[in-house]
Design an enzyme around this catalytic site. Sequence first.
Site, PDB file in Angstrom:
ATOM      1  N   HIS A 183       0.864  -1.246  -0.088  1.00 49.92           N
ATOM      2  CA  HIS A 183      -0.084   0.111  -0.052  1.00 49.92           C
ATOM      3  C   HIS A 183       0.770   1.226   0.047  1.00 49.92           C
ATOM      4  CE1 HIS A 183      -3.898  -1.933   1.031  1.00 49.92           C
ATOM      5  NE2 HIS A 183      -3.260  -2.947   0.833  1.00 49.92           N
ATOM      6  N   ARG A 231       0.365  -2.227  10.107  1.00 56.32           N
ATOM      7  CA  ARG A 231       0.596  -3.502   9.670  1.00 56.32           C
ATOM      8  C   ARG A 231       1.764  -3.410   8.731  1.00 56.32           C
ATOM      9  NH1 ARG A 231      -3.770  -7.775   6.447  1.00 56.32           N
ATOM     10  NH2 ARG A 231      -4.890  -7.074   8.367  1.00 56.32           N
ATOM     11  N   CYS A 363     -11.959 -18.920   0.310  1.00 55.35           N
ATOM     12  CA  CYS A 363     -12.348 -17.589   0.880  1.00 55.35           C
ATOM     13  C   CYS A 363     -11.878 -16.230   0.183  1.00 55.35           C
ATOM     14  CB  CYS A 363     -12.103 -17.495   2.529  1.00 55.35           C
ATOM     15  SG  CYS A 363     -10.363 -17.993   2.952  1.00 55.35           S
ATOM     16  N   CYS A 370     -16.209 -20.123   2.924  1.00 56.11           N
ATOM     17  CA  CYS A 370     -15.295 -20.898   3.372  1.00 56.11           C
ATOM     18  C   CYS A 370     -15.682 -22.469   2.762  1.00 56.11           C
ATOM     19  CB  CYS A 370     -15.189 -21.208   4.997  1.00 56.11           C
ATOM     20  SG  CYS A 370     -14.265 -22.698   5.522  1.00 56.11           S
TER      21      CYS A 370
END
Length: 685
Positions: A183, A231, A363, A370
Amino acid sequence: MNHLSAGQTSGTSVDPLLSPFRLKKLEFRNRVISTSHASMLDESGMPLERYQRYHEEKARGGLAMTMIGGSAMTSPDSSWGGGQLNLSTDEIIPHLQSLARRIHQHGVAVMSQVSHLGRRATAYAGNWLPAIAPSRIRETRNRNFPKEMDEADIRRIIRDYASAAVRCREGGLDGVETVTGGHLIGQFLSPRTNKRSDSYGGSVENRARFGLMVHEAIRKAVGDDMIVGIRFAIDEGTDEGSDFDDCLALARLFEREGHVDFFNCIYGRMDTDLVLAEHNMPGMFQRSAPFLPQVAQFRKETRLPLLHAAGIRDVATARHAIRENIVDLIGMTRAHIADPEIVNKILRGEEERIRPCVGATYCLYKKVNCIHNPVSGRETTLSSTIDRAASPKRVVVVGGGPAGLEAARVSAERGHFVIMFEAGAKLGGQILVAASAAERRDLLGIVDWRVNELERLGVDVRLNTYADADTVLAEDPDVVVVATGGIPDMDWLEGSELCDSVWDLLTGALPGKDDILIYDGTGRQAAPSCALHLARQGKGVCIVTPDDALAVEMPYPERASFRKLLSELGIRTMVDVKLTKVVRRGNGLTAIFRNELTGAETSLVTSQVVIENGTIPVEEVFQDLRAGSANGGLSGVFFQDSSHDSLSVGSPNSGKFSLHRIGDAVSSRDIYSSIYEAYRLCSRL
C-alpha cells in the site's frame, strides 16, 4: 510498553491463548484475533447488515478482537473498484457506530484498517481518478500507471488518513491500523517503488518521512487514548526491496517517533498473484505459519507489542506463538472464516470439534465463503445454530462424499435418526481423489471433521454398501437425500475408450506411461494436480486446455502456485485448443484438437491421453425413487419458492417420503457447492 511486561498476565490460566492482554487502556480478554480483510460484504462502501452480522458472528464466538476494513479507503483515489469500506466520507460514521455496538456487547474489541492503495488503486472504476504513487512505477497485478505524487498530493493524503481515523473514533471503534506492504505507505518505504530524489526518497529516514507524517497526523487527530497500529512488512523477500535489516531500521524510526502502539507483522510483497500467495496470504502450497521464525527475530529487535496473522490455521500453532512470546496477539483470520466458534470451543473443552481451516483459499476466490463452512458470508440467510426439529424423522443419505457427509451431519444435529449408505470402503468421495495430490492433502480435514461429528452424533454409517431403491425403501424413510456424486465424464469424446481419467492416475489405479497428454476441460485443480504428480515421477507431461490460460477456475493463490510448479517441472502447456478425437496409430495415440480461435485442426502423438472434463451425475437410485416419493424429487427450497417447498411434504403421516438430490449427483460443481446445498436443505428438514 515493553513487550516482555506486556506479555505478563494477572490470571493463572493454563492456556496462554486464554490469558488477557492490555494495550494502553484496552483490555483484550484473550490473545486470539481476526485481522482486517476485504470481505466484499459492504454495500457501496458501507458496512450494513451483512457486513455487521459477519463480524458479529466472530464476536459471538469468543475471540478478543475482530478487525474490519481490509484496504478501507481513506481517499476517493484509493479505490480498486468496489469491496472496500469507504472511510473518506462521514456517511460511514452511523454504520460504524452500529457495528461497534454489536461487537462491544459481546465483550470484543473492534478496529479498522485505514489505508491508501497508492499504485494498487484503479483508474478505471470507482471514482475514475488516476492512481497515485511515490514514483511512476506500474504494479504488475493491478496494472495501473500511477501519477507521481507532488507536495499537494502528499498533504491531501495525510489529511485524509487523519480524517478517516477520526471517523473510526467517532464510529466507536477501539483503534485503527495503517498498512505498509504494497500500500501507499509501503510504496514510500521500499526502494523498489520509491525512486524519488527529494526529501521523501533515498535514505531510510527520507523513505520513512511520509509514513511518519501520516502517523503524526493521525495521533494528533484522535488523541492518545485511541489505539493506532501499523500492519508492517518486516521483510519484502526480494533483493530489490527492503530486506530484514532495512525494515528493522524503518521500524525503529516509527518506534522512536512514538505515534504507533503496535506492529502487525507481515512478510513479503503483494504486487503479483504469486507473491500474494507465497507471502501475504499463504495457502495450500505453503506450510503452516511460514513466517513465525522471521517474526520471532523481529521481536528480539523491537519493543512494541506484536500481532501476526499468516497461515495460522490451527490452535496448536497459535498457542505456540503466544507461549513462546513471539507475539502478543495471534491472528487466526481464515481459521475464523472456517469456524468463528474457535475460542468458545476451547473454553468448553471441545477443541477437537473446531472445524479446521484446510488452507484451500476458497475464501479468497468467493469472498468470504469458506470451502466447508456454508454459513460464512451468509449470516443474514443462514444460521450457524442448527435448531432441533419439532418432530424427528428417519433420514436416509445415499453417498458419503462432501454433500452426503454434510447432509448426514446437519440432519443428525436437527435430531433426526440418520442412516448413511456409502458404496466405498471409506467416506470422502471425490475429496479422497483430490487429496491424493501432495499439495491438496489437507483437504482431508473436511472429511475427518465430519466423520468425527457423525460418530459423536450417532449416525448409522454403512460402508461397502451399494444402495439401490430397494435398499433405501427397506429403511422406511421419511426423507431420502441422494448424494451419490458423479463419475468422470468421458463419453463425449470420440475415442474415449482409449483414454484414462485423471482419477485413475492420481489415485494410482493406473500407472502413468512415459509420454502423457492431459486434457483439462474444467480449469479446476484436478488436471494440474495430476500433471504435477506424474512429472515428479519423471514422466513427460503436456497439459492442454480450451481456456485461454491454465487454471482459470481456481482461487488466484492456487492458480499462480500451480502455474509456477508446472513451469519449474518443465510441463508443456497448450491453450485455446479443444480435444475432439483420439485415435490409435501404431503403438501410440494421436490426439486431434480444434483451435478455439481459428478452428484450425492440429494433432499430437503421445503414449497416453488422460481426461479431466468434470463428472456425470450418478443418478440411478434417484430416478428409481422419484415416482414413489411425495415430491417427485423436486426440492423447492433451492429456489426459495414457497409454492414448490417440498420440505413441507413427506411427513411420517403421509405414507410417502420426500426425495432430494444434492452435489455432483445433480451436476459437476465443487466442494463448496455440495456442502452449501446440503446445509441449506437439511437445516430445514
